[in-house]
Design an enzyme around this catalytic site. Structure first.
Site, short mmCIF file in Angstrom:
data_model
loop_
_atom_site.label_atom_id
_atom_site.label_comp_id
_atom_site.label_asym_id
_atom_site.label_seq_id
_atom_site.Cartn_x
_atom_site.Cartn_y
_atom_site.Cartn_z
N HIS A 11 36.41 38.35 60.00
CA HIS A 11 36.61 39.78 60.27
C HIS A 11 35.32 40.55 59.99
O HIS A 11 34.86 41.35 60.79
CB HIS A 11 37.76 40.30 59.41
CG HIS A 11 37.94 41.78 59.48
ND1 HIS A 11 38.53 42.40 60.56
CD2 HIS A 11 37.58 42.76 58.63
CE1 HIS A 11 38.53 43.71 60.36
NE2 HIS A 11 37.96 43.95 59.19
N ASP A 68 28.31 42.91 48.53
CA ASP A 68 29.36 42.89 47.52
C ASP A 68 29.88 44.31 47.38
O ASP A 68 29.09 45.26 47.42
CB ASP A 68 28.84 42.36 46.19
CG ASP A 68 29.95 41.85 45.29
OD1 ASP A 68 31.03 41.48 45.82
OD2 ASP A 68 29.78 41.83 44.07
N PHE A 148 42.93 46.93 54.12
CA PHE A 148 43.15 45.85 53.16
C PHE A 148 42.81 46.36 51.76
O PHE A 148 42.43 47.51 51.57
CB PHE A 148 42.29 44.63 53.52
CG PHE A 148 40.81 44.86 53.34
CD1 PHE A 148 40.10 45.60 54.26
CD2 PHE A 148 40.14 44.36 52.24
CE1 PHE A 148 38.74 45.84 54.09
CE2 PHE A 148 38.78 44.58 52.05
CZ PHE A 148 38.08 45.32 52.99
N TYR A 150 42.38 47.93 48.35
CA TYR A 150 42.89 49.14 47.69
C TYR A 150 43.10 50.30 48.67
O TYR A 150 43.36 51.43 48.24
CB TYR A 150 41.91 49.56 46.59
CG TYR A 150 41.72 48.51 45.52
CD1 TYR A 150 42.52 48.49 44.38
CD2 TYR A 150 40.74 47.53 45.64
CE1 TYR A 150 42.35 47.53 43.39
CE2 TYR A 150 40.56 46.55 44.66
CZ TYR A 150 41.38 46.56 43.55
OH TYR A 150 41.21 45.60 42.57
N ASP A 151 42.98 50.04 49.98
CA ASP A 151 43.08 51.12 50.98
C ASP A 151 44.31 52.02 50.82
O ASP A 151 44.19 53.24 50.98
CB ASP A 151 43.06 50.53 52.40
CG ASP A 151 41.64 50.20 52.86
OD1 ASP A 151 40.68 50.61 52.18
OD2 ASP A 151 41.51 49.54 53.90
N LYS A 171 38.06 55.07 59.62
CA LYS A 171 37.58 54.54 58.32
C LYS A 171 36.06 54.31 58.37
O LYS A 171 35.33 54.69 57.46
CB LYS A 171 38.33 53.25 57.96
CG LYS A 171 37.92 52.70 56.59
CD LYS A 171 38.67 51.45 56.20
CE LYS A 171 38.04 50.81 54.96
NZ LYS A 171 38.62 49.52 54.60
N ARG A 177 31.13 50.60 53.37
CA ARG A 177 30.54 49.44 54.04
C ARG A 177 29.76 49.88 55.28
O ARG A 177 28.63 49.45 55.51
CB ARG A 177 31.64 48.44 54.43
CG ARG A 177 31.10 47.05 54.69
CD ARG A 177 32.17 45.99 54.91
NE ARG A 177 33.50 46.49 54.81
CZ ARG A 177 34.21 46.47 53.67
NH1 ARG A 177 33.72 45.94 52.59
NH2 ARG A 177 35.42 46.97 53.63
P1 IMP Z 1 34.03 42.23 49.05
O1 IMP Z 1 32.81 42.20 48.19
O2 IMP Z 1 33.80 42.92 50.35
O3 IMP Z 1 34.67 40.87 49.18
O4 IMP Z 1 35.09 43.15 48.30
C1 IMP Z 1 35.59 42.84 47.01
C2 IMP Z 1 36.97 43.46 46.83
O5 IMP Z 1 36.86 44.89 46.86
C3 IMP Z 1 37.96 43.12 47.92
O6 IMP Z 1 38.62 41.91 47.63
C4 IMP Z 1 38.90 44.31 47.88
O7 IMP Z 1 39.84 44.17 46.84
C5 IMP Z 1 37.97 45.46 47.51
N1 IMP Z 1 37.49 46.13 48.73
C6 IMP Z 1 36.28 45.96 49.35
N2 IMP Z 1 36.17 46.74 50.42
C7 IMP Z 1 37.34 47.43 50.50
C8 IMP Z 1 37.82 48.41 51.42
O8 IMP Z 1 37.18 48.81 52.39
N3 IMP Z 1 39.06 48.87 51.18
C9 IMP Z 1 39.82 48.47 50.11
N4 IMP Z 1 39.42 47.57 49.24
C10 IMP Z 1 38.18 47.05 49.42
#
Ligand code: IMP
Length: 200
Positions: A11, A68, A148, A150-151, A171, A177
């Site tokens: 994704h 991250d 996904f 905490y959205d 979003k 991001r």
């Molecule tokens: P990652 O580094 O992108 O894998 O994000 C680490 C964790 O942060 C994910 O497993 C989610 O729990 C949370 N997270 C990251 N990006 C989002 C987002 O856009 N919405 C909600 N939770 C997020």
């Protein structure tokens, strides 16, 4: 020019391909046959992103970036932060993570929070960091089915709906991001304008 995204999340890889456009051949970890579970044990997002990028760079010598992301809640002294994925345990269960956040916050009035994404890029042997932030607040009950993590409990400043009540386009217009990847895109674009190496 080839650029590795140190991720195997299809994704994310698709999303980033659409942001970076055609100037680069974006390769995932699967594409370059790295199937290891790259450790993410650093105390900060920056350290984790850098260690993932360095892991791939040391193994391949290729230009690479890694990201991250964490949710930093003021009323919880910045938690879950770098622990966001596994806040309620190794299962990376989003519902359990949200429950834990809501329980810890309880009736706390200070519900200010931010999502922060850090991208570490190793490009032509140099290291760079890019950051994207969206500020907002944590609500008491989940709302929405999109997205996904905490959205469902995060409402960005200036909006009335949670990230989980928005479609991807809305979003992306404010997200941490998207902001971080836009900075990466600008950096690579400037490079491609000033150095013909990218057009080889
Ligand atoms: P990652 O580094 O992108 O894998 O994000 C680490 C964790 O942060 C994910 O497993 C989610 O729990 C949370 N997270 C990251 N990006 C989002 C987002 O856009 N919405 C909600 N939770 C997020």
């Amino acid at each position: 020019m080839e650029l590795v995204f140190a991720s195997n999340n299809p994704h994310k890889v698709r999303e980033i391909k659409s942001i970076l456009g055609n100037s680069f051949t974006l390769l995932s970890l699967t594409d370059i046959h790295i199937l290891d579970d790259i450790p993410e044990n650093e105390p900060h997002l920056e350290g984790n992103a850098l260690s993932k990028a360095r892991y791939v760079y040391n193994a391949t010598g290729m230009n690479v970036f890694a990201d991250d992301t964490g949710l930093e809640i003021d009323g919880l002294d910045g938690l879950p932060g770098v622990h966001s994925a596994r806040f309620a345990g190794e299962g990376k269960d989003s519902s359990a993570n949200i429950e834990k956040v809501l329980t810890l916050l309880g009736d706390n009035k200070n519900r200010k929070a931010r999502f922060r994404t850090v991208i570490a890029l190793i490009f032509e042997k140099q290291e760079y960091l890019f950051e994207g932030i969206v500020t907002g607040r944590i609500i008491k009950d989940k709302r929405g089915d999109e997205g996904f993590g905490y959205d469902p409990v995060f409402i960005p400043d200036g909006k009335t709906r949670t990230f989980a009540e928005m479609d991807q386009t809305e979003k992306n217009s404010v997200s941490h991001r998207a902001r971080a990847f836009e900075k990466l895109r600008e950096f690579l674009y400037k490079y491609s304008q000033t150095d013909n190496k990218l057009k080889r």
